[in-house]
Design a protein around this motif. Structure first.
Motif, PDB file in Angstrom:
ATOM      1  N   ARG A  61       3.009   1.816  -3.450  1.00 11.77           N
ATOM      2  CA  ARG A  61       1.004   2.539  -4.277  1.00 11.77           C
ATOM      3  C   ARG A  61       0.782   3.793  -3.946  1.00 11.77           C
ATOM      4  N   GLU A  62       0.838   4.048  -2.973  1.00  6.57           N
ATOM      5  CA  GLU A  62       0.593   5.545  -2.396  1.00  6.57           C
ATOM      6  C   GLU A  62       1.326   6.440  -2.805  1.00  6.57           C
TER       7      GLU A  62
ATOM      8  N   ASP B  49       1.050  -1.111   0.080  1.00  6.72           N
ATOM      9  CA  ASP B  49      -0.221  -0.092  -0.247  1.00  6.72           C
ATOM     10  C   ASP B  49       1.118   1.580  -0.079  1.00  6.72           C
ATOM     11  N   ILE B  50       2.019   1.140   0.502  1.00  2.19           N
ATOM     12  CA  ILE B  50       2.885   2.061   1.123  1.00  2.19           C
ATOM     13  C   ILE B  50       3.391   2.742  -0.752  1.00  2.19           C
TER      14      ILE B  50
ATOM     15  N   THR C 120       7.867   5.819   6.631  1.00  2.00           N
ATOM     16  CA  THR C 120       6.475   5.624   6.362  1.00  2.00           C
ATOM     17  C   THR C 120       5.763   4.249   6.742  1.00  2.00           C
TER      18      THR C 120
ATOM     19  N   PHE D  18       1.756   7.092  -6.608  1.00  2.83           N
ATOM     20  CA  PHE D  18       1.405   7.456  -7.304  1.00  2.83           C
ATOM     21  C   PHE D  18       1.499   9.846  -7.744  1.00  2.83           C
TER      22      PHE D  18
END
Lengths: 865, 111
Positions: free
Chosen positions: A22-23, A19-20, A63, A26
């Protein structure tokens, strides 16, 4: 909540990572788009966007760190890595896990017994207030309590909430097709009140039912309710036929209530106002009382002593010499097995300790093999603590797996307890529950520290510069005294256990060699139901005679007799006696074991008659036979035959004439030297009387014939407890046997473990010193010298271990005193054999690695370098 | 990594993010960066990557809430919005920022 999220994030680590990624990706993509829109080429825009973003990986890690709990993350990582590492060496892992599973499992199993039997309060509300009350007179043994006195104690004391009592007999229940033998307890008033137990179904006895001549009422056991009535809820009011009377069922006791014995099926009131219950000399009740809250045992004891002193003034004839004592009921119930259980627990803990030491040595060798990996990690900046934590985690994973598997072992072992030690008090309370699981986990933690702490500290100790400088293969090992120390500890503990087991085994053997003075083989024993009401008197005597005659008429039966207790099974019924003539007042008091036997007893048991004539029953006089010890101790130098014996505690019973003298027999337990015994010739049977039949062949083959024969003449009575006398005797020593068996089992396991440890350690040392051995061989050392060198190392450490073990055994041996027969707890033969056995096994275990060392090919070794 | 000129002062990033979210509702990280730079007339420069650890920390602290959504360009992005707790935090941070600047101002003026 945040904490919870972070915990969850540790466990779902991979998804978080994605998820990180992906974020953050982006963001870079958006930036690149914008730059491209501003006129950059696609590639250039992407590069520039990345630059602007900073170090992508680092930002991802930072993160992620925000999302997870750091220490927890490290723990999970350690666990994952431990699992990976252990998976790479399945043989090692399986060995260690199984060893720990057995060690921890056995330990938890024994602990479950200790907990249920010794530690937990009795399964009654405020069970610690329950006391057993005893009376004894002038140094002679305890007797049961007369109903009148029980009532007086209850009325006159100020420290007990209530006092009650019980006794039991075997009854035949006749409402079914065949008579069924049931155990029935007769209980004094306030019985349920003292236990603070109410019937699971129905009610307690009413006051009318507790009075003489009142309605017949009975409480039944849960077991009987289920077996006989299929747990019928409308049981109340149904009737049971016991002897001539019918009894209305007023209630069902809870399944957990096992008092007056675990096999009691029925409880009925014993009326205290019955005319036959008024004698102060009666010996009826096992007496139980419940102390008032806050009253100590000592206060209760003092108070009862005062009460009894008052009674002694009031009734000097019967009560003058009586003293009262109380002890906690739990103590009275389980006190007898306390030491055995702790000894078994101690041995099983020693075993676990040996297993841990063994594993510690394995882990130490493993850490040494991984020295290179560890050094690299340290040099890459891992802290020593984190590497040590990693090693400890491995040990913990092993211990945890061991403990979980061990729970299966423990569950099986509690079943084994039930099978092997059915007579253990409170055995039905033994079982696995969360406390045992918790205990197993605690064992796992302890095992982790025992096995893992030392290797973890030591394995990470070497400073890496030194290690990295010298490549491992050129290193000539330093001596490894620590490995040998661990082996020595194992040997010492194993010797301790083996010595304990040796003493018990030798004592068991000695018991088997005992000449009991009677012949226990080929004797069938059984009981026939009867009640206290019909005990004594001519009717009972005639009935017994008829039964014995019909037994003798069976083909294959050579003789038959009755006795109040099966010979050879520990029982004690000591009484004080007077000889009516020919003894001075100043002579020592006569205390002897009393046994009631039918005339054929001595012939049936093959106890030789030394003088006079055997028992004979006569209508109007009492006769007795004494054994040689009695004659020697109390009537030495004068003719014993023809004297009369009187029991001062039963002044109403006429004196009995001594008719004969028989040989000494170990009837009160074959582990007891025979003392003075008086045999009262009385074939009248009462509840608890044993019938003995000497058979030509295997006694049990006649069991059915005997049953049928008795059915013919006594159809309304049940025959039960049918078994060979030898089985009776061996059952009486079941606890002894179990203890011996368990300790022997543990000791063998311990010795095996210690030798496997010795073997493993020597193998390891040989491996480490390959190069040195190769060099020595190349320089002309003889192979024999190499073998001797390693062999002596193994034997030397074993010998030191043996010495320490013998020392430990000497420290612990006093624990066994009182459990041993025919062997002293410092018996040198036993100790010497233990040492010889251990050294022999140690020699074999050392031989293999030593020979392997000598077989090294020097050229091969040096080339490998 | 020496501090560059106009790098956002340690600890003020949270204030800026909270304030941005308070006035604009749901935003993804890229939009927050752009907004701060735009509004500050490019006086303040966020090192773009360092925004995310801050955002996740604020999320764990319960000041902001995040959920996945799609942007106008049909890309998947993580959208942040302020929680009640975040709103309270914003007031606190604004207040302490005011105190800080006032203090610094006074020192500059009177020292």
């Amino acid at each position: 909540m945040a904490w919870y999220h972070r915990l969850r994030n540790v466990l779902t680590g991979d998804r978080i990572q994605r998820d990180i990624d992906r974020e953050l990706s982006f963001h870079v993509a958006e930036r690149a788009d914008e730059l491209e829109a501003g006129g950059m080429s696609g590639d250039e825009a992407l590069r520039s966007a990345r630059r602007q973003f900073g170090n992508f990986t680092r930002q991802m890690e930072r993160t992620r760190d925000m999302d997870v709990a750091g220490w927890l993350d490290a723990v999970v990582r350690n666990f994952r890595q431990a699992a990976r590492t252990l998976k790479k060496t399945p043989a090692f892992t399986i060995t260690v896990v199984l060893t720990l599973a057995l060690g921890i499992g056995a330990n938890s199993a024994v602990f479950s017994a200790i907990y249920a039997v010794l530690l937990r309060a009795l399964p009654f509300p405020d069970g610690d207030q329950l006391m057993q009350l005893h009376q004894s007179s002038r140094g002679s043994p305890e007797t049961l309590v007369a109903p009148v006195r029980l009532e007086e104690w209850n009325r006159m004391n100020s420290t007990f909430q209530a006092i009650t009592g019980y006794y039991s007999q075997d009854d035949s229940e006749l409402s079914g097709e065949l008579p069924e033998k049931l155990k029935r307890a007769f209980v004094a008033p306030r019985f349920l009140h003292v236990w603070w137990i109410s019937p699971a179904v129905g009610r307690d006895f009413s006051p009318e039912e507790e009075h003489f001549g009142g309605p017949n009422a009975i409480l039944i056991s849960d077991r009987f309710w289920r077996r006989r009535f299929g747990a019928d809820p409308s049981i109340l009011g149904k009737r049971l036929r016991l002897g001539a009377s019918a009894f209305a069922i007023v209630g069902v006791m809870p399944a957990s209530f096992l008092f007056a014995g675990r096999d009691v099926d029925l409880w009925s009131p014993s009326p205290m106002d019955a005319p036959y219950a008024q004698s102060r000399a009666a010996t009826w009740f096992t007496t139980i009382g419940r102390l008032k809250p806050g009253v100590t045992v000592a206060q209760g004891r003092a108070n009862l002593a005062t009460v009894q002193a008052n009674l002694a003034r009031q009734y000097p004839k019967t009560d003058a010499g009586l003293t009262v004592d109380i002890r906690p009921l739990k103590e009275a119930t389980v006190g007898g097995v306390r030491r055995s259980l702790w000894i078994v627990f101690g041995s099983v803990s020693l075993l676990l300790l040996i297993a841990c030491t063994n594993i510690a040595a394995l882990l130490l060798s493993r850490a040494a093999q991984r020295q290179h990996e560890i050094s690299v990690r340290l040099s890459l900046g891992a802290s020593r603590a984190s590497v040590a934590a990693q090693l400890l985690t491995e040990a913990f994973v092993l211990a945890l797996a061991g403990a979980l598997l061990g729970l299966i072992v423990a569950a099986g072992a509690s079943a084994a307890f039930h099978a092997l030690a059915a007579n253990l008090p409170r055995i039905e309370e033994i079982g696995l529950d969360w406390r045992i699981v918790l205990y197993s986990l605690a064992c796992a933690v302890a095992a982790t520290l025992l096995c893992g702490l030392f290797p973890a500290i030591r394995g990470t100790r070497r400073n890496l510069s030194g290690f990295m400088a010298q490549a491992s293969r050129t290193q000539v090992s330093a001596r490894n005294p620590i490995h040998l120390l661990l082996v020595g500890v194992q040997v010492a503990l194993a010797v301790t256990l083996l010595a304990g087991a040796g003493f018990l085994l030798r004592s068991f053997q000695a018991l088997g060699r005992v000449e009991p003075g009677f012949d226990p083989s080929h004797v069938l024993t059984f009981q026939i139901s009867s009640t206290w009401a019909e005990a004594g008197g001519q009717g009972s005597k005639q009935r017994t005679d008829r039964l014995l005659d019909s037994l003798r008429s069976i083909a294959g039966v050579e003789g038959a007799a009755t006795s109040m207790a099966p010979p050879g099974v520990p029982t004690q019924y000591q009484t004080e006696l007077n000889v009516t003539e020919g003894r001075a007042e100043t002579d020592p008091k006569i205390i002897a074991e009393s046994r009631y036997v039918s005339p054929g007893y001595f012939a049936t048991m093959r106890i030789p008659l030394l003088a006079g004539e055997p028992c004979r029953e006569e209508l109007n006089s009492r006769s007795a036979v004494v054994n040689r010890s009695f004659a020697n101790a109390y009537l030495a130098g004068s003719a014993a035959i023809g004297r009369h014996l009187q029991q001062p505690s039963r002044p109403n019973v006429p004196a009995g004439e001594i008719r004969g003298i028989v040989g000494d027999a170990r009837e009160s337990g074959i582990d007891h030297l025979p003392g003075p015994v008086v045999y009262w010739c009385s074939g009248a049977s009462q509840p608890g009387t044993f019938f003995l039949a000497r058979t030509r062949g295997e006694p049990m083959t006649l069991a059915e014939t005997v049953r049928r024969k008795i059915r013919e003449i006594e159809p309304r009575r049940s025959v039960f407890d049918v078994s060979a006398l030898e089985d009776h005797i061996s059952n009486a020593f079941a606890e002894n046997r179990l203890r011996t068996f368990l300790l022997a089992l543990f000791a063998i396991t311990a010795v095996t473990l210690a030798c496997v440890g010795l073997y493993g350690t020597l193998t390891y040392l040989v491996n480490v010193r390959r190069r040195e051995v190769g060099l020595r061989l190349a320089l002309g050392a003889l192979r024999g010298q190499i073998v001797t060198h390693f062999l002596l190392q193994g034997l030397g450490v074993s010998f030191l271990g043996c010495c320490a073990g013998v020392g430990l055994a000497a420290v612990f041996a006093p624990l066994l005193s009182g459990m041993l027969y025919g062997v002293s707890p410092s018996d040198t033969t036993t100790l010497a054999s233990v040492v010889v056995i251990v050294l022999a096994v140690a020699a074999i275990a050392s031989l293999f690695p030593s020979v392997r060392a000598a077989r090294l090919e020097p050229m091969q070794v040096l080339r490998d370098e | 990594m020496g501090a560059k000129k106009n790098d956002i002062l340690q600890g003020t990033l949270a204030l800026l993010v909270l304030k941005t979210l308070a006035s604009h509702g749901q935003m993804h990280g890229y939009a927050i960066t752009e907004h701060i730079q735009h509004v500050s007339a490019r006086l303040l420069r966020v090192e773009e990557g360092s925004l995310y650890p801050a955002l996740h920390r604020m999320e764990q602290a319960g000041w902001v809430r995040a959920e996945w959504g799609t942007t106008g360009k049909n890309r998947e992005a993580r959208f942040y919005s302020l929680t009640a707790k975040g709103r309270k935090q914003l007031l606190q941070e604004q207040e302490s920022w005011a105190r800080l600047t006032e203090g610094v101002e006074r020192v500059i003026r009177y020292a």
